[in-house]
Motif scaffolding. Structure first.
Motif, PDB file in Angstrom:
ATOM      1  N   MET A   1       0.839  -1.190   0.000  1.00 48.51           N
ATOM      2  CA  MET A   1       0.000   0.000   0.000  1.00 48.51           C
ATOM      3  C   MET A   1       0.878   1.246   0.000  1.00 48.51           C
ATOM      4  SD  MET A   1      -2.708   1.249   2.929  1.00 48.51           S
ATOM      5  CE  MET A   1      -1.616   1.838   4.200  1.00 48.51           C
ATOM      6  N   GLN A   2       0.624   2.125  -0.933  1.00 44.99           N
ATOM      7  CA  GLN A   2       1.329   3.409  -1.010  1.00 44.99           C
ATOM      8  C   GLN A   2       0.597   4.401  -0.128  1.00 44.99           C
ATOM      9  OE1 GLN A   2       3.813   4.196  -3.568  1.00 44.99           O
ATOM     10  NE2 GLN A   2       4.066   6.291  -2.910  1.00 44.99           N
ATOM     11  N   ASN A   3       1.299   4.966   0.856  1.00 45.26           N
ATOM     12  CA  ASN A   3       0.640   5.936   1.722  1.00 45.26           C
ATOM     13  C   ASN A   3       0.812   7.343   1.175  1.00 45.26           C
ATOM     14  OD1 ASN A   3       3.319   6.527   2.497  1.00 45.26           O
ATOM     15  ND2 ASN A   3       3.201   5.153   4.233  1.00 45.26           N
ATOM     16  N   LYS A   4      -0.061   8.251   1.639  1.00 44.08           N
ATOM     17  CA  LYS A   4       0.048   9.654   1.276  1.00 44.08           C
ATOM     18  C   LYS A   4       0.950  10.340   2.285  1.00 44.08           C
ATOM     19  CE  LYS A   4      -4.282  10.529  -1.042  1.00 44.08           C
ATOM     20  NZ  LYS A   4      -5.504  11.331  -1.052  1.00 44.08           N
ATOM     21  N   LYS A   5       1.909  11.081   1.770  1.00 45.36           N
ATOM     22  CA  LYS A   5       2.841  11.832   2.602  1.00 45.36           C
ATOM     23  C   LYS A   5       2.451  13.307   2.530  1.00 45.36           C
ATOM     24  CE  LYS A   5       6.280   8.417   1.489  1.00 45.36           C
ATOM     25  NZ  LYS A   5       5.202   7.592   0.926  1.00 45.36           N
ATOM     26  N   ILE A   6       1.984  13.832   3.655  1.00 41.49           N
ATOM     27  CA  ILE A   6       1.447  15.188   3.706  1.00 41.49           C
ATOM     28  C   ILE A   6       2.332  16.055   4.608  1.00 41.49           C
ATOM     29  CG2 ILE A   6      -0.580  16.598   4.244  1.00 41.49           C
ATOM     30  CD1 ILE A   6      -1.065  14.411   2.059  1.00 41.49           C
ATOM     31  N   VAL A   7       2.855  17.139   4.051  1.00 34.74           N
ATOM     32  CA  VAL A   7       3.696  18.059   4.826  1.00 34.74           C
ATOM     33  C   VAL A   7       2.847  19.225   5.310  1.00 34.74           C
ATOM     34  CG1 VAL A   7       5.631  19.691   4.714  1.00 34.74           C
ATOM     35  CG2 VAL A   7       5.808  17.463   3.590  1.00 34.74           C
ATOM     36  N   ILE A   8       3.027  19.542   6.586  1.00 33.28           N
ATOM     37  CA  ILE A   8       2.461  20.764   7.147  1.00 33.28           C
ATOM     38  C   ILE A   8       3.662  21.640   7.486  1.00 33.28           C
ATOM     39  CG2 ILE A   8       1.121  21.772   9.023  1.00 33.28           C
ATOM     40  CD1 ILE A   8      -0.443  19.110   9.108  1.00 33.28           C
ATOM     41  N   THR A   9       3.748  22.791   6.829  1.00 34.18           N
ATOM     42  CA  THR A   9       4.907  23.654   6.992  1.00 34.18           C
ATOM     43  C   THR A   9       4.467  25.099   7.155  1.00 34.18           C
ATOM     44  OG1 THR A   9       7.113  24.170   6.138  1.00 34.18           O
ATOM     45  CG2 THR A   9       5.325  23.997   4.507  1.00 34.18           C
ATOM     46  N   GLY A  10       5.418  25.959   7.403  1.00 34.57           N
ATOM     47  CA  GLY A  10       5.174  27.386   7.571  1.00 34.57           C
ATOM     48  C   GLY A  10       6.321  27.980   8.352  1.00 34.57           C
ATOM     49  N   GLY A  11       6.389  29.271   8.373  1.00 36.76           N
ATOM     50  CA  GLY A  11       7.427  29.950   9.135  1.00 36.76           C
ATOM     51  C   GLY A  11       7.266  29.676  10.623  1.00 36.76           C
ATOM     52  N   PRO A  12       8.202  30.156  11.411  1.00 41.84           N
ATOM     53  CA  PRO A  12       8.126  29.927  12.855  1.00 41.84           C
ATOM     54  C   PRO A  12       6.885  30.587  13.451  1.00 41.84           C
ATOM     55  CG  PRO A  12       9.893  31.468  12.307  1.00 41.84           C
ATOM     56  CD  PRO A  12       9.366  30.944  11.017  1.00 41.84           C
ATOM     57  N   GLY A  13       6.283  29.904  14.425  1.00 43.67           N
ATOM     58  CA  GLY A  13       5.175  30.475  15.171  1.00 43.67           C
ATOM     59  C   GLY A  13       3.855  30.552  14.439  1.00 43.67           C
ATOM     60  N   THR A  14       3.654  29.704  13.437  1.00 47.53           N
ATOM     61  CA  THR A  14       2.411  29.747  12.656  1.00 47.53           C
ATOM     62  C   THR A  14       1.365  28.743  13.138  1.00 47.53           C
ATOM     63  OG1 THR A  14       3.364  28.239  11.025  1.00 47.53           O
ATOM     64  CG2 THR A  14       3.542  30.595  10.558  1.00 47.53           C
ATOM     65  N   GLY A  15       1.706  27.926  14.125  1.00 51.63           N
ATOM     66  CA  GLY A  15       0.752  26.965  14.661  1.00 51.63           C
ATOM     67  C   GLY A  15       0.880  25.562  14.104  1.00 51.63           C
ATOM     68  N   LYS A  16       1.973  25.295  13.376  1.00 50.99           N
ATOM     69  CA  LYS A  16       2.168  23.967  12.775  1.00 50.99           C
ATOM     70  C   LYS A  16       2.100  22.854  13.813  1.00 50.99           C
ATOM     71  CE  LYS A  16       6.237  24.811  11.409  1.00 50.99           C
ATOM     72  NZ  LYS A  16       6.263  26.069  12.133  1.00 50.99           N
TER      73      LYS A  16
END
Length: 179
Positions: A1-16
């Motif tokens: 099974m191929q999984n989905k790789k999801i990145v959550i990014t943003g500058g510092p202090g953005t709530g990631k």
């Protein structure tokens, strides 16, 4: 099974990290940000801010750790895996600080792909600094632009997550996984 790789990014202090923790509390599989750990390990060795004092060494350690996270994700049987930052984040920060880096950084970004990128924008109302986050809000806004450029450079179309409650940001991400 191929999984989905999801990145959550943003500058510092953005709530990631808050969004990641919330996703995890809802049963989603998340791989956490590792730069703080690298910074803390360096501080234990007497280097106060490794990124500022030895930016290439810091970035090499970060690149290796993020590549290892990506490789780890290939062996997981989870349908969706969320990453608190991806490999191109390393490039974005080095570009922001005008740090020269060898081609292995570009090669790592090209070899290790993600399925979707969610970019959290700077948000002055929630921005704070601490022992590991030393950037001003203006610097965070600039880093946001470098992150966007880095992901676009490697063929991604980052989706900007609206500023809202943690739950609404989480839901926005979950509702846009299949677009």
């Amino acid at each position: 099974m191929q999984n989905k790789k999801i990145v959550i990014t943003g500058g510092p202090g953005t709530g990631k990290s808050s969004v990641i923790v919330n996703l995890e509390s809802q049963g989603h599989y998340c791989l956490h940000e590792i730069s703080r750990q690298i910074t803390l390990e360096a501080q234990e060795e007497g280097i106060d801010q490794l990124f500022l004092e030895k930016p290439l060494l810091f970035s090499e350690k970060l690149l290796e750790a993020r590549v290892n996270q990506h490789k780890e994700s290939l062996h997981l049987t989870k349908e969706v895996i969320f990453f608190d930052r991806g490999i191109p984040d390393v490039i974005a920060y080095m570009d922001y600080f005008n740090t020269h880096y060898p081609s292995k950084f570009d090669e790592a970004c090209e070899r290790h792909e993600y399925d979707k990128i969610f970019l959290l924008p700077p948000w002055k109302e929630i921005y704070t600094t601490d022992n590991e986050r030393y950037e001003s809000f203006d610097q965070a806004m600039s880093i946001h632009e470098y992150l966007k450029k880095a992901y676009i450079r490697y063929g991604y179309n980052p989706i900007e997550v609206p500023t809202d409650s943690i739950e609404n940001r989480r839901d926005f991400i979950l509702n846009n996984l299949d677009d």
